[in-house]
Design a protein around this motif. Structure first.
Motif, PDB file in Angstrom:
ATOM      1  N   ASN A  77       0.723  -1.407   0.187  1.00 27.96           N
ATOM      2  CA  ASN A  77      -0.134  -0.308   0.052  1.00 27.96           C
ATOM      3  C   ASN A  77       0.605   1.074  -0.018  1.00 27.96           C
ATOM      4  OD1 ASN A  77      -1.442   2.582   1.434  1.00 27.96           O
ATOM      5  ND2 ASN A  77      -3.476   0.581   0.991  1.00 27.96           N
ATOM      6  N   GLU A  78       0.831   2.297  -0.504  1.00 21.87           N
ATOM      7  CA  GLU A  78       1.425   3.096  -1.366  1.00 21.87           C
ATOM      8  C   GLU A  78       1.591   4.135  -0.113  1.00 21.87           C
ATOM      9  OE1 GLU A  78       4.141   3.897  -3.279  1.00 21.87           O
ATOM     10  OE2 GLU A  78       3.507   1.974  -4.053  1.00 21.87           O
ATOM     11  N   VAL A  79      -0.017   4.199   0.883  1.00 20.85           N
ATOM     12  CA  VAL A  79       0.923   5.282   2.249  1.00 20.85           C
ATOM     13  C   VAL A  79       0.769   4.276   2.858  1.00 20.85           C
ATOM     14  CG1 VAL A  79      -1.347   6.656   3.789  1.00 20.85           C
ATOM     15  CG2 VAL A  79      -1.129   6.456   0.965  1.00 20.85           C
ATOM     16  N   LEU A  80       0.830   3.551   3.400  1.00 20.32           N
ATOM     17  CA  LEU A  80       0.803   2.251   4.824  1.00 20.32           C
ATOM     18  C   LEU A  80       1.998   1.805   5.265  1.00 20.32           C
ATOM     19  CD1 LEU A  80      -2.992   1.283   5.185  1.00 20.32           C
ATOM     20  CD2 LEU A  80      -2.143   2.748   5.884  1.00 20.32           C
ATOM     21  N   LYS A  81       2.733   1.780   3.935  1.00 17.50           N
ATOM     22  CA  LYS A  81       4.082   1.044   3.453  1.00 17.50           C
ATOM     23  C   LYS A  81       5.630   1.846   4.784  1.00 17.50           C
ATOM     24  CE  LYS A  81       6.049   2.823  -0.599  1.00 17.50           C
ATOM     25  NZ  LYS A  81       6.111   2.672  -2.183  1.00 17.50           N
ATOM     26  N   TYR A  82       4.573   2.819   5.032  1.00 17.93           N
ATOM     27  CA  TYR A  82       5.947   3.999   5.537  1.00 17.93           C
ATOM     28  C   TYR A  82       5.320   3.529   7.013  1.00 17.93           C
ATOM     29  CZ  TYR A  82       6.618   5.598   1.254  1.00 17.93           C
ATOM     30  OH  TYR A  82       7.534   5.773  -0.070  1.00 17.93           O
ATOM     31  N   VAL A  83       4.687   2.833   7.814  1.00 15.65           N
ATOM     32  CA  VAL A  83       4.574   2.879   9.181  1.00 15.65           C
ATOM     33  C   VAL A  83       5.258   1.834   9.532  1.00 15.65           C
ATOM     34  CG1 VAL A  83       2.766   2.467  11.248  1.00 15.65           C
ATOM     35  CG2 VAL A  83       2.440   3.449   9.098  1.00 15.65           C
ATOM     36  N   PRO A  84       5.947   2.211  10.599  1.00 14.48           N
ATOM     37  CA  PRO A  84       6.848   0.887  10.918  1.00 14.48           C
ATOM     38  C   PRO A  84       6.235   0.078  12.022  1.00 14.48           C
ATOM     39  CG  PRO A  84       7.635   3.327  11.679  1.00 14.48           C
ATOM     40  CD  PRO A  84       6.605   3.317  11.022  1.00 14.48           C
ATOM     41  N   THR A  85       6.704  -0.918  11.480  1.00 14.73           N
ATOM     42  CA  THR A  85       6.066  -2.210  11.633  1.00 14.73           C
ATOM     43  C   THR A  85       6.950  -3.307  12.435  1.00 14.73           C
ATOM     44  OG1 THR A  85       4.570  -2.391   9.706  1.00 14.73           O
ATOM     45  CG2 THR A  85       4.383  -4.698  11.027  1.00 14.73           C
ATOM     46  N   ILE A  86       6.769  -3.304  13.573  1.00 18.05           N
ATOM     47  CA  ILE A  86       7.747  -4.448  14.701  1.00 18.05           C
ATOM     48  C   ILE A  86       6.791  -5.466  15.181  1.00 18.05           C
ATOM     49  CG2 ILE A  86       8.612  -4.712  17.004  1.00 18.05           C
ATOM     50  CD1 ILE A  86       8.297  -0.700  15.620  1.00 18.05           C
ATOM     51  N   LEU A  98      13.100 -14.718   9.004  1.00 17.95           N
ATOM     52  CA  LEU A  98      13.584 -13.870   7.024  1.00 17.95           C
ATOM     53  C   LEU A  98      13.293 -13.687   6.016  1.00 17.95           C
ATOM     54  CD1 LEU A  98      16.574 -17.177   6.209  1.00 17.95           C
ATOM     55  CD2 LEU A  98      16.913 -13.946   6.970  1.00 17.95           C
ATOM     56  N   GLU A  99      11.718 -14.248   6.560  1.00 18.83           N
ATOM     57  CA  GLU A  99       9.846 -13.874   6.188  1.00 18.83           C
ATOM     58  C   GLU A  99       9.722 -12.280   6.160  1.00 18.83           C
ATOM     59  OE1 GLU A  99       7.761 -14.044   2.452  1.00 18.83           O
ATOM     60  OE2 GLU A  99       9.592 -15.343   2.770  1.00 18.83           O
ATOM     61  N   CYS A 100       9.710 -11.771   7.241  1.00 20.40           N
ATOM     62  CA  CYS A 100       9.346 -10.988   7.778  1.00 20.40           C
ATOM     63  C   CYS A 100      10.308  -9.219   7.377  1.00 20.40           C
ATOM     64  CB  CYS A 100       8.976 -10.340   9.070  1.00 20.40           C
ATOM     65  SG  CYS A 100       7.641 -11.897   9.803  1.00 20.40           S
ATOM     66  N   TYR A 101      11.934  -9.953   7.452  1.00 24.24           N
ATOM     67  CA  TYR A 101      12.731  -8.900   6.469  1.00 24.24           C
ATOM     68  C   TYR A 101      12.551  -8.330   5.148  1.00 24.24           C
ATOM     69  CZ  TYR A 101      14.701  -7.447  11.134  1.00 24.24           C
ATOM     70  OH  TYR A 101      14.813  -6.875  12.489  1.00 24.24           O
ATOM     71  N   LYS A 102      12.397 -10.125   4.752  1.00 26.55           N
ATOM     72  CA  LYS A 102      12.288  -9.662   3.393  1.00 26.55           C
ATOM     73  C   LYS A 102      11.207  -8.361   2.780  1.00 26.55           C
ATOM     74  CE  LYS A 102      14.296 -13.734   1.963  1.00 26.55           C
ATOM     75  NZ  LYS A 102      13.599 -15.934   1.474  1.00 26.55           N
ATOM     76  N   ILE A 103      10.285  -8.819   3.502  1.00 19.89           N
ATOM     77  CA  ILE A 103       8.738  -8.136   2.784  1.00 19.89           C
ATOM     78  C   ILE A 103       9.529  -6.572   4.001  1.00 19.89           C
ATOM     79  CG2 ILE A 103       6.335  -7.839   3.746  1.00 19.89           C
ATOM     80  CD1 ILE A 103       6.770 -10.676   4.162  1.00 19.89           C
ATOM     81  N   GLY A 104       9.540  -6.580   4.573  1.00 21.54           N
ATOM     82  CA  GLY A 104      10.408  -4.903   5.289  1.00 21.54           C
ATOM     83  C   GLY A 104      10.000  -4.592   6.346  1.00 21.54           C
ATOM     84  N   ILE A 105      10.231  -5.500   7.410  1.00 22.51           N
ATOM     85  CA  ILE A 105       9.762  -4.827   8.929  1.00 22.51           C
ATOM     86  C   ILE A 105      10.824  -4.082   9.963  1.00 22.51           C
ATOM     87  CG2 ILE A 105       8.559  -7.339   9.422  1.00 22.51           C
ATOM     88  CD1 ILE A 105      10.375  -7.627  11.024  1.00 22.51           C
ATOM     89  N   ALA A 106      10.362  -3.242  10.866  1.00 21.52           N
ATOM     90  CA  ALA A 106      11.345  -2.831  11.477  1.00 21.52           C
ATOM     91  C   ALA A 106      12.780  -3.142  12.496  1.00 21.52           C
ATOM     92  CB  ALA A 106      10.369  -1.593  11.659  1.00 21.52           C
ATOM     93  N   GLY A 107      11.499  -4.133  12.741  1.00 25.86           N
ATOM     94  CA  GLY A 107      12.310  -5.109  14.181  1.00 25.86           C
ATOM     95  C   GLY A 107      11.634  -5.961  14.229  1.00 25.86           C
ATOM     96  N   TYR A 108      11.694  -7.149  15.047  1.00 18.60           N
ATOM     97  CA  TYR A 108      11.037  -8.433  15.478  1.00 18.60           C
ATOM     98  C   TYR A 108      11.876  -8.741  16.900  1.00 18.60           C
ATOM     99  CZ  TYR A 108       9.802 -13.769  14.203  1.00 18.60           C
ATOM    100  OH  TYR A 108       9.116 -14.681  13.708  1.00 18.60           O
ATOM    101  N   VAL A 109      10.228  -9.074  17.351  1.00 13.91           N
ATOM    102  CA  VAL A 109      11.164  -8.604  18.448  1.00 13.91           C
ATOM    103  C   VAL A 109      10.587  -9.951  19.526  1.00 13.91           C
ATOM    104  CG1 VAL A 109      10.974  -8.048  21.017  1.00 13.91           C
ATOM    105  CG2 VAL A 109      11.477  -6.450  19.338  1.00 13.91           C
ATOM    106  N   LEU A 110      11.099 -11.193  20.201  1.00 13.19           N
ATOM    107  CA  LEU A 110      10.010 -12.415  20.909  1.00 13.19           C
ATOM    108  C   LEU A 110       9.902 -12.001  22.060  1.00 13.19           C
ATOM    109  CD1 LEU A 110      12.924 -15.144  20.006  1.00 13.19           C
ATOM    110  CD2 LEU A 110      10.866 -14.743  18.694  1.00 13.19           C
ATOM    111  N   LYS A 111       9.140 -12.182  22.436  1.00 12.04           N
ATOM    112  CA  LYS A 111       8.251 -12.384  23.487  1.00 12.04           C
ATOM    113  C   LYS A 111       8.768 -13.216  24.684  1.00 12.04           C
ATOM    114  CE  LYS A 111       4.163 -11.674  21.163  1.00 12.04           C
ATOM    115  NZ  LYS A 111       2.419 -12.016  21.390  1.00 12.04           N
ATOM    116  N   PRO A 112       9.522 -12.668  25.863  1.00  8.05           N
ATOM    117  CA  PRO A 112      10.243 -13.719  26.911  1.00  8.05           C
ATOM    118  C   PRO A 112       8.844 -14.005  27.463  1.00  8.05           C
ATOM    119  CG  PRO A 112      10.548 -11.381  27.158  1.00  8.05           C
ATOM    120  CD  PRO A 112      10.170 -11.309  25.535  1.00  8.05           C
ATOM    121  N   LEU A 113      10.012 -15.422  28.592  1.00 12.46           N
ATOM    122  CA  LEU A 113       9.022 -16.088  29.052  1.00 12.46           C
ATOM    123  C   LEU A 113       7.891 -15.067  30.545  1.00 12.46           C
ATOM    124  CD1 LEU A 113       8.871 -19.384  28.369  1.00 12.46           C
ATOM    125  CD2 LEU A 113       7.693 -18.351  27.739  1.00 12.46           C
TER     126      LEU A 113
END
Length: 137
Positions: A77-86, A98-113
């Motif tokens: 989406n030409e507008v929404l693609k700029y919203v940082p997604t974590i 890897l798939e998420c970074y290929k698509i264009g995420i701003a970060g990947y955070v694992l939820k700790p227990l």
């Protein structure tokens, strides 16, 4: 001084939603949380709202539209693609990462227990994004 963020949380687990809200409250942060139970609901919110979120916190494993599918739609989406997604997830699957970074995420955070570790990760994440220069799409 850090900015107050408008955060779209896309999460289908009510306990995880409560946990994030509790963490933000315990840290005395004034960020605004908008909640969507799945990717489909989130897309409807984004399309109807003139005020886009500053960041999106996205779970991967959800019904209807999963996180990767949502991310693909968002980034095309030409507008929404700029919203940082974590990505905020329990999935430590390397393929997902890897798939998420290929698509264009701003970060990947694992939820700790452990809750204390979770609060620390959320604090660091939100401190970074509240001082980062954000594009207003």
């Amino acid at each position: 001084m850090n900015n107050v963020l408008n955060i779209l949380l896309i999460e289908d687990d009510a306990i995880e939603v409560m946990k994030l809200n509790r963490a933000i409250s315990s840290l005395n942060l004034d960020h605004n949380i908008i909640e969507a139970n799945n990717g489909e609901d989130a897309l409807m919110l984004l399309e109807q709202n003139e005020n886009l979120p500053d960041i999106i916190l996205l779970d991967l494993n959800m019904p209807k539209i999963n996180g990767v599918e949502f991310l693909s739609i968002l980034k095309n989406n030409e507008v929404l693609k700029y919203v940082p997604t974590i990505i905020l997830t329990t999935s430590s699957n390397q393929k997902d990462l890897l798939e998420c970074y290929k698509i264009g995420i701003a970060g990947y955070v694992l939820k700790p227990l452990k809750y204390d570790e979770y609060v620390l990760k959320i604090e660091n994440l939100l401190n970074y994004w509240s001082m980062n220069e954000l594009i207003k799409a």
